[in-house]
Design an enzyme around this catalytic site. Sequence first.
Site, mmCIF file in Angstrom:
data_model
loop_
_atom_site.group_PDB
_atom_site.id
_atom_site.type_symbol
_atom_site.label_atom_id
_atom_site.label_comp_id
_atom_site.label_asym_id
_atom_site.label_seq_id
_atom_site.Cartn_x
_atom_site.Cartn_y
_atom_site.Cartn_z
ATOM 1 N N ASP A 72 0.861 -1.181 0.000
ATOM 2 C CA ASP A 72 0.000 0.000 0.000
ATOM 3 C C ASP A 72 0.897 1.231 0.000
ATOM 4 O OD1 ASP A 72 -1.800 -2.084 0.479
ATOM 5 O OD2 ASP A 72 -2.976 -0.939 1.943
ATOM 6 N N LYS B 98 -10.378 0.202 -2.155
ATOM 7 C CA LYS B 98 -10.185 -0.032 -0.714
ATOM 8 C C LYS B 98 -10.505 1.238 0.070
ATOM 9 C CE LYS B 98 -6.694 -1.307 2.772
ATOM 10 N NZ LYS B 98 -5.344 -1.831 3.046
ATOM 11 N N LYS C 186 -7.042 3.359 -3.064
ATOM 12 C CA LYS C 186 -7.425 3.310 -1.646
ATOM 13 C C LYS C 186 -7.612 4.736 -1.152
ATOM 14 C CE LYS C 186 -5.166 1.988 2.770
ATOM 15 N NZ LYS C 186 -4.101 1.209 3.410
HETATM 16 O O1 G3H Z 1 -5.590 1.226 6.139
HETATM 17 C C1 G3H Z 1 -6.119 1.090 7.205
HETATM 18 C C2 G3H Z 1 -6.382 2.149 8.180
HETATM 19 O O2 G3H Z 1 -5.202 2.665 8.684
HETATM 20 C C3 G3H Z 1 -7.220 1.636 9.308
HETATM 21 O O3 G3H Z 1 -7.889 2.693 9.884
HETATM 22 P P1 G3H Z 1 -8.774 2.480 11.209
HETATM 23 O O4 G3H Z 1 -7.803 2.211 12.323
HETATM 24 O O5 G3H Z 1 -9.498 3.775 11.366
HETATM 25 O O6 G3H Z 1 -9.684 1.327 11.002
#
Ligand code: G3H
Length: 328
Positions: A165, A264, A228
């Site tokens: 990513d 994503k 994403k």
């Molecule tokens: O890519 C994933 C995110 O960093 C996750 O975010 P979150 O902790 O708000 O679910």
Amino acid sequence: MHTLSPSTTQLPQVAHPRNPGMPLDLDWVAAVQANTSAIERRAATLGGRRSVKKEFQAAWLLKAISLIDLTTLSGDDTAGRVQRLCAKARQPVSPWMLEKLGMEGLTVGAVCVYHDMVETAVRALEGSGIPVAAVSTGFPAGLSPYHLRIAEIGESVKAGAQEIDIVISRRHVLTGNWQALYDEMCEMRAACGAAHVKAILATGELATLRNVARASLVCMMAGADFIKTSTGKEAVNATLPVSLTMIRAIRDYQDRTGVKVGYKPAGGIAKAKDALLYLALMKDELGHAWLQPDLFRFGASSLLGDIERQLEHYLTGHYSAANRHAMG
Ligand SMILES: O=C[C@H](O)COP(=O)(O)O
């Protein structure tokens, strides 16, 4: 009797081909528009849609689990936390629930960690078939020296990450330097080799939905396998208007090139009902193909816990405390 719809719960079967990218088409980029008020109106209607109930809801929640990039991206991550997260990735819901639902063997889509934790995660997931995704390129700001950002990708691939990513340089979008964004994305994709690349746009920092649409398009032209929304660290992360904008860019790209690119949403998606909304949106806007892990993931650190609570409620009629569904 807990009969679940096989069309919504079946596990992935065929991986679709990667996005080969195409030459940068600046005329197409310039022509991209985003009607912000129309997009916001449409997004506002989504929240009010009638929700699915009972066994249909359970089936969709199981589907959502298979689409989660189960994530820990904290400065205080330890090997122990990552190992616990990986155990959860292998066994996302209590065995008795999966057995009752006839869904033994269900896993999440991937585990997403910082580079330093890639080897630990790869070891912990050995034999499970669950890929490790690494956030890379100076995540979350993407402002470390360029050659180091490229080198970081190579290191994570060497450590066993099958998905990378990357974060884009927001300034290229904010200054309309599409050539620079395209070149950067092409180089990052090349550095990934066989690993699939997700381009994090950090949409909360891109100022307008038109910028979001144009950045989505340029990253797809440069070969992003997924686009994403967010790192989870911006002040505003995944939203429905941003999602509609990006999903429609994916649709336009497919219409023009025949290539399917994944989506994503990430950051702040923590409730089962939000996950259901996103799945309905994907189905409405792009169709069933985008309900498989090779074309859709939730980037989420705590969503799984809420889904597990809802499934437990479906099976027992009771809610348990949220802390009974700890992630790491
Ligand atoms: O890519 C994933 C995110 O960093 C996750 O975010 P979150 O902790 O708000 O679910």
